[in-house]
Write an enzyme that holds these catalytic residues in place. Structure first.
Site, PDB file in Angstrom:
ATOM      1  N   GLY A  74      -2.057   7.441  -5.639  1.00  0.00           N
ATOM      2  CA  GLY A  74      -0.979   7.960  -6.461  1.00  0.00           C
ATOM      3  C   GLY A  74      -0.546   9.341  -6.010  1.00  0.00           C
ATOM      4  O   GLY A  74      -1.146   9.952  -5.117  1.00  0.00           O
TER       5      GLY A  74
ATOM      6  N   ASP B  71       2.500   0.483  -6.658  1.00  0.00           N
ATOM      7  CA  ASP B  71       1.664   0.618  -7.851  1.00  0.00           C
ATOM      8  C   ASP B  71       2.241  -0.154  -9.029  1.00  0.00           C
ATOM      9  O   ASP B  71       1.504  -0.746  -9.825  1.00  0.00           O
ATOM     10  CB  ASP B  71       1.475   2.093  -8.220  1.00  0.00           C
ATOM     11  CG  ASP B  71       2.793   2.836  -8.403  1.00  0.00           C
ATOM     12  OD1 ASP B  71       3.838   2.390  -7.881  1.00  0.00           O
ATOM     13  OD2 ASP B  71       2.781   3.892  -9.072  1.00  0.00           O
ATOM     14  N   ARG B  72       3.567  -0.199  -9.122  1.00  0.00           N
ATOM     15  CA  ARG B  72       4.215  -0.910 -10.225  1.00  0.00           C
ATOM     16  C   ARG B  72       4.069  -2.422 -10.064  1.00  0.00           C
ATOM     17  O   ARG B  72       3.878  -3.144 -11.055  1.00  0.00           O
ATOM     18  CB  ARG B  72       5.682  -0.485 -10.331  1.00  0.00           C
ATOM     19  CG  ARG B  72       5.821   0.994 -10.605  1.00  0.00           C
ATOM     20  CD  ARG B  72       7.244   1.513 -10.545  1.00  0.00           C
ATOM     21  NE  ARG B  72       7.978   1.220 -11.773  1.00  0.00           N
ATOM     22  CZ  ARG B  72       9.021   1.932 -12.185  1.00  0.00           C
ATOM     23  NH1 ARG B  72       9.444   2.970 -11.472  1.00  0.00           N
ATOM     24  NH2 ARG B  72       9.658   1.618 -13.302  1.00  0.00           N
TER      25      ARG B  72
END
Length: 258
Positions: free
Chosen positions: A8, A109-110
């Site tokens: 992230g 990540d989504r």
């Protein structure tokens, strides 16, 4: 055992799975520049703390939204674990069909969160991730990534307050005893926390209205997600390991495909 890694903007979150059981989790800061050997030594030592030898891992899967760290980081994975990491991106089997205007613009990540939420809780589902940014992603009953909303995360808002003003301090992000604050720190905490809760409830309400999905299940994850989920009935489930679970699922899907 496999190593799953979510890179992230603020932190890297790493997990080790044995089958579908999460054996270990740990974090590294993303913004600190490191060489591949520095990453490798840190990774090896962190694994050893859990009694895991890096070279006993059978595979690695990575979702990243920070391209700048990937060369040195993936080099470390290859050298120190002797595995070739699976990178979540175009061409990878996920089970989620992205039907937005520009599918390639959706962060890895989504997609990973969408996979885990849909597999674990079914669709339609709205996935909230309280990270550096706060994201809201709509997955249909058919497993289609239909829409996404992106807002500043709580930490970004907090940093903007103290960096862009002369007298406001850097504060701990937590809910104050009352929204009726009487001094600077609790007034900032009230604005940040209750502002995020209000934003969350309103966006969920509008997504349900415009999609016509009144029975939409709402699942949240992310570092500050628990503190928000505990304060609103609009969130049905808080799942702290959602992203790591999604990475494991994607690894399994692609291993089966191979």
């Amino acid at each position: 055992m496999i190593l799953v890694i979510d890179v992230g903007n603020t932190n890297m979150t790493l997990g080790v799975y044995s089958g579908d059981r999460l054996e270990a989790t740990f974090r590294l800061m993303t913004k600190t520049p490191r060489t591949s050997d520095e990453y490798g030594v840190m990774l090896t030592q962190l694994l050893k703390n859990y009694g895991i030898e890096a070279k006993t891992l059978e595979g690695t899967v990575i979702a990243s939204v920070v391209p700048d760290v990937m060369h040195s980081f993936t080099s470390a994975i290859i050298r120190y674990t002797e595995t070739k990491p699976l990178i979540v991106g175009p061409g990878i089997k996920t089970g989620i069909k992205v039907v937005t205007e520009d599918p390639r613009a959706i962060g890895a990540d989504r997609i990973v969160d969408a996979v885990a939420a849909y597999e674990k809780y079914g669709g339609p589902v709205l996935v909230l991730d309280f990270g550096t940014a706060t994201t809201y992603d709509l997955i249909t009953e058919k497993g289609e990534f239909a829409a996404g909303i992106t807002a500043p995360g709580i930490r970004i808002s907090s940093e903007a307050l103290w960096k862009q003003t002369a007298k406001l301090p850097n504060i701990e992000i937590k809910k104050p005893k009352s929204i009726l604050a009487q001094e600077t720190i609790s007034s900032m905490q009230a604005g940040l926390m209750y502002g995020q809760i209000g934003q969350t409830e309103y966006i969920i309400k509008k997504v349900k209205e415009e999609s016509g999905l009144s029975d939409l299940k709402v699942v949240a994850t992310g570092g500050l997600g628990r503190s928000i989920a505990d304060e609103t009935d609009s969130i049905d489930i808080y799942d702290s390991a959602l992203t790591l679970e999604g990475l494991r699922m994607i690894y399994d899907k692609n291993r089966m495909k191979k």
